[in-house]
Scaffold this active site. Structure first.
Site, short mmCIF file in Angstrom:
data_model
loop_
_atom_site.label_atom_id
_atom_site.label_comp_id
_atom_site.label_asym_id
_atom_site.label_seq_id
_atom_site.Cartn_x
_atom_site.Cartn_y
_atom_site.Cartn_z
N VAL A 90 -0.76 -7.95 -4.20
CA VAL A 90 -0.20 -8.63 -3.31
C VAL A 90 -1.00 -9.79 -3.31
CG1 VAL A 90 0.67 -9.43 -1.04
CG2 VAL A 90 1.23 -7.38 -2.01
N ILE A 123 0.24 6.33 4.96
CA ILE A 123 0.81 5.47 6.15
C ILE A 123 1.89 4.61 5.58
CG2 ILE A 123 0.51 3.77 7.93
CD1 ILE A 123 -2.31 5.11 8.32
N HIS A 162 11.32 37.67 4.41
CA HIS A 162 12.28 37.22 3.48
C HIS A 162 13.41 36.74 4.66
CE1 HIS A 162 14.94 36.55 0.38
NE2 HIS A 162 16.10 37.44 1.06
N GLY A 165 0.89 -1.17 -0.12
CA GLY A 165 -0.05 0.00 0.06
C GLY A 165 0.78 1.14 -0.05
P1 FAD Z 1 -9.01 7.43 17.46
O1 FAD Z 1 -7.91 8.24 17.55
O2 FAD Z 1 -8.95 6.13 16.62
O3 FAD Z 1 -9.69 7.29 18.89
C1 FAD Z 1 -10.67 6.44 18.94
C2 FAD Z 1 -10.76 5.73 20.57
O4 FAD Z 1 -11.56 5.34 20.81
C3 FAD Z 1 -9.45 4.77 20.75
O5 FAD Z 1 -8.66 5.37 21.93
C4 FAD Z 1 -10.25 3.52 21.08
O6 FAD Z 1 -9.85 2.73 22.38
C5 FAD Z 1 -11.54 4.17 21.60
N1 FAD Z 1 -12.73 3.23 21.57
C6 FAD Z 1 -13.12 2.67 20.68
N2 FAD Z 1 -14.18 1.89 20.65
C7 FAD Z 1 -14.61 2.29 21.89
C8 FAD Z 1 -15.75 1.88 22.92
N3 FAD Z 1 -16.88 1.14 22.44
N4 FAD Z 1 -15.78 2.30 24.22
C9 FAD Z 1 -14.60 3.07 24.56
N5 FAD Z 1 -13.62 3.55 23.79
C10 FAD Z 1 -13.54 3.04 22.54
N6 FAD Z 1 -3.90 11.97 11.13
C11 FAD Z 1 -3.29 13.17 11.01
O7 FAD Z 1 -4.18 13.97 10.79
N7 FAD Z 1 -2.01 13.45 10.87
C12 FAD Z 1 -1.22 12.59 10.63
O8 FAD Z 1 0.28 12.87 10.60
C13 FAD Z 1 -1.20 11.17 11.01
N8 FAD Z 1 -0.53 10.37 10.92
C14 FAD Z 1 -1.09 8.99 11.18
C15 FAD Z 1 -0.03 7.74 11.39
C16 FAD Z 1 -0.49 6.63 11.52
C17 FAD Z 1 0.34 5.47 11.70
C18 FAD Z 1 -1.77 6.43 11.75
C19 FAD Z 1 -2.35 4.89 11.95
C20 FAD Z 1 -2.91 7.33 11.78
C21 FAD Z 1 -2.41 8.65 11.39
N9 FAD Z 1 -3.40 9.55 11.28
C22 FAD Z 1 -2.85 10.86 11.14
C23 FAD Z 1 -4.94 9.46 11.57
C24 FAD Z 1 -5.25 9.79 12.87
O9 FAD Z 1 -4.53 9.15 13.83
C25 FAD Z 1 -6.73 9.61 12.84
O10 FAD Z 1 -7.61 10.23 11.85
C26 FAD Z 1 -7.27 9.98 14.33
O11 FAD Z 1 -6.60 9.21 15.60
C27 FAD Z 1 -8.81 9.85 14.50
O12 FAD Z 1 -9.02 10.34 15.68
P2 FAD Z 1 -10.70 9.66 16.30
O13 FAD Z 1 -10.81 10.43 17.57
O14 FAD Z 1 -11.66 9.69 15.28
O15 FAD Z 1 -10.27 8.15 16.52
P1 AMP Z 2 -4.57 4.30 2.15
O1 AMP Z 2 -5.93 3.91 2.25
O2 AMP Z 2 -4.44 5.72 1.70
O3 AMP Z 2 -3.65 4.11 3.31
O4 AMP Z 2 -3.84 3.31 0.92
C1 AMP Z 2 -3.85 1.89 1.02
C2 AMP Z 2 -3.30 1.40 -0.47
O5 AMP Z 2 -3.16 0.14 -0.19
C3 AMP Z 2 -4.47 1.86 -1.53
O6 AMP Z 2 -3.64 2.60 -2.46
C4 AMP Z 2 -4.66 0.49 -2.08
O7 AMP Z 2 -4.77 0.35 -3.63
C5 AMP Z 2 -3.62 -0.43 -1.66
N1 AMP Z 2 -3.84 -1.97 -1.52
C6 AMP Z 2 -4.93 -2.53 -1.08
N2 AMP Z 2 -4.69 -3.79 -1.01
C7 AMP Z 2 -3.86 -4.05 -1.72
C8 AMP Z 2 -3.01 -5.52 -2.35
N3 AMP Z 2 -3.35 -6.51 -2.11
N4 AMP Z 2 -1.57 -5.20 -2.75
C9 AMP Z 2 -1.23 -3.82 -2.94
N5 AMP Z 2 -1.81 -2.92 -2.87
C10 AMP Z 2 -2.89 -2.78 -2.01
#
Ligand code: FAD
Ligand code: AMP
Length: 480
Positions: free
Chosen positions: A245, A192, A452, A188
């Site tokens: 994949v 991320i 600047h 992908g």
């Molecule tokens: P979440 O942050 O997912 O929080 C949800 C919470 O709810 C969790 O703590 C979970 O345990 C809790 N929960 C779930 N179900 C229940 C339940 N039934 N009862 C009680 N608690 C519950 N976004 C950016 O804007 N910038 C970035 O640079 C960025 N980098 C990222 C890098 C990675 C590797 C990943 C995985 C994500 C990244 N994101 C980034 C995306 C970002 O993390 C999410 O968009 C954001 O965290 C969403 O916020 P949320 O509050 O909706 O949910």
């Molecule tokens: P994002 O949703 O932006 O994190 O991107 C995930 C990416 O994974 C998308 O661009 C998909 O096309 C790619 N993807 C999903 N399944 C597969 C797979 N089996 N092999 C290669 N790429 C994949």
């Protein structure tokens, strides 16, 4: 009798904790339910973003960028770094310290603003009751005037690459490697995958990214997507497009990855670790009792209107668990808007002005519409670009890769989109967001004074160049 709150927020990520704090600040009685526990069974606040998302990934991106620059970018600047090495456990400890600091900060903010933190997994019942089950399955029922669902999302798993959380991992596992893998596979080429692939590539891994689609970052403006691809490839990320994949197998600590290539032929390669980063899915299972009345859409997102209201009055949903980009700042904006709305204020999230960033080096950042979208809509537009190679500050920072592209309406000159590839594009894009939020024209930006030397001067020049008026470019007109 069940404890009653004005608002119960379920989930403490950047959507939930921000909504809870704002609502409490507005004088409401607020509880936030979070079920995540650490290895000592202590509640973990902050959600994906703080614990396994934005913050730890940015910590590793910052550290690995420093390493990469010291290793390969110092010498021609007259700096001698000596025997540079990576201590992965120490690096991880540093990253974990940042996470702990921030998550502890939320606990402090909850206390300071009077948000009651409830530990356990929440389920929405009928009549706006919330059931919370703790780790021992002990159930407590709470009542609320309003409920805000902010349960976020989790990585999608695909059958051909089953996680074993050792050799085949998701984004969370990729933030925890205990050593630099010699060969790393990434499935992908989304945000991320590119960020995590970059971290380990800079630290020395040979990285192969397999992407099923035939276009690189297909929803991103193709000028910056193509420029980004050029830089990532030069840095050593091998990005294979049209590579789906189909199978993986772990044998003697090696992952054998089978994929279908652009010609439909089966290919195989092996790596030491494989990251599966193929998107995320909403956490909406077991969240509602059958009589709660809350509807999900066909992909499992909680169905909401423009105001984040679900099918039940008084029950709202925000962040990754609803439609729209899965971004922390989008979740927070929705959280603030919903809390304000419940308090009786008129609020709106401007979904046309949400910035996106890929924190690679250079970074890709954008807001608004792409040139491809405008073309497809038949909207008349004009474009101004400016290269970072002509920016003095970028030269001083040894970071001249990239460009700024400003798209404005052909007739009204209103800015419709800004697309940037640059060092610190994530900071620069904020200026474009403000301009667009205020309904600025390209001329408004062109007539604004920029300090600047700054990288932002390229935004100024690109805005001037929408009318062919960039200074640091050959732009001579014929005398009338
Ligand atoms: P979440 O942050 O997912 O929080 C949800 C919470 O709810 C969790 O703590 C979970 O345990 C809790 N929960 C779930 N179900 C229940 C339940 N039934 N009862 C009680 N608690 C519950 N976004 C950016 O804007 N910038 C970035 O640079 C960025 N980098 C990222 C890098 C990675 C590797 C990943 C995985 C994500 C990244 N994101 C980034 C995306 C970002 O993390 C999410 O968009 C954001 O965290 C969403 O916020 P949320 O509050 O909706 O949910
Ligand atoms: P994002 O949703 O932006 O994190 O991107 C995930 C990416 O994974 C998308 O661009 C998909 O096309 C790619 N993807 C999903 N399944 C597969 C797979 N089996 N092999 C290669 N790429 C994949």
């Amino acid at each position: 009798m069940a404890d009653k709150y004005d608002i119960i927020v379920i989930g403490s990520g950047p959507g939930g904790y921000v909504a809870a704090i704002r609502a409490a600040q507005l004088g409401m009685k607020v509880a936030c339910v979070e079920g995540w526990l650490d290895e000592k069974d202590q509640q973990v606040l902050g959600g994906t973003c703080l614990n396994v998302g934005c913050i730890p990934s940015k910590a590793l991106l910052e550290i690995s960028h420093k390493y990469e620059e010291a290793k390969h970018g110092f010498e021609h600047q007259g700096l001698i770094a000596g025997n540079l090495d990576v201590d992965v456990p120490k690096m991880m400890a540093h990253k974990n310290g940042i996470v702990k600091n921030l998550t502890g900060g939320i606990a402090g903010l909850f206390k300071a603003n009077g948000v009651k933190s409830i530990t356990g997994w929440g389920t929405v019942l009928s009549k706006k009751q919330v059931s919370v089950k703790d780790k021992d399955d002990k159930e407590t029922i709470y009542e609320a005037e309003n409920i805000i669902i902010a349960t976020g999302s989790r990585p999608i798993e695909i059958p051909p690459a089953k996680l074993d959380n050792d050799r085949i991992v998701d984004s969370t596992g990729a933030l925890e490697f205990d050593e630099v893998p010699k060969r790393l596979g990434v499935i992908g080429a989304g945000i991320i995958g590119l960020e995590l692939g970059s971290v380990w590539n800079r630290l020395g891994s040979e990285v192969t990214v397999l992407e099923a689609q035939d276009k690189f970052l297909p929803t991103v403006d193709q000028t910056i997507a193509k420029d980004g691809l050029k830089h990532f490839t030069k840095q050593g990320l091998e990005i294979k497009l049209k590579a789906r994949v189909t199978h993986t197998e772990v044998k003697r600590n090696l992952v054998y990855v089978t994929y279908e290539d652009a010609d439909g032929k089966e290919q195989q390669f092996k790596c030491d670790r494989l990251i599966v980063s193929v998107g995320r899915t909403p956490n909406s299972e077991k969240l509602f009792s059958s009589d709660s009345g809350v509807n999900l859409d066909e992909r499992g997102f909680v169905f909401v209107d423009d105001d984040c209201l679900t099918s039940v009055p008084g029950i709202y949903a925000i962040g990754d668990v609803v439609r729209g980009p899965m971004l922390a700042h989008k979740a927070s904006e929705e959280g603030i808007a919903v809390a304000d709305r419940i308090a009786g204020e008129k609020t709106e999230v401007n979904y046309d002005c949400i910035p996106n960033v890929i924190y690679t080096h250079p970074e890709l950042a954008w807001v608004g519409q792409t040139e491809e979208e405008l073309k497809a809509e038949g909207e008349p537009y004009k474009v101004g670009t400016f290269s970072m190679a002509a920016n003095g500050r970028a030269m001083a920072a040894n970071a001249t890769e990239g460009l700024v592209k400003v798209i404005a309406h052909e007739k009204t000159d209103r800015i419709l989109g800004v697309h940037i590839v640059s060092h610190q594009a994530s900071e620069m894009i904020a200026q474009a967001v403000i301009a667009m939020e205020f309904g600025a024209s390209a001329e408004d930006l062109a007539l604004t004074c920029f300090a600047h030397p700054t990288l932002s001067e390229s935004l100024h020049e690109a805005a001037m160049n929408v009318d062919g008026k960039a200074i640091h470019k050959a732009n001579r007109r014929k005398k009338k």
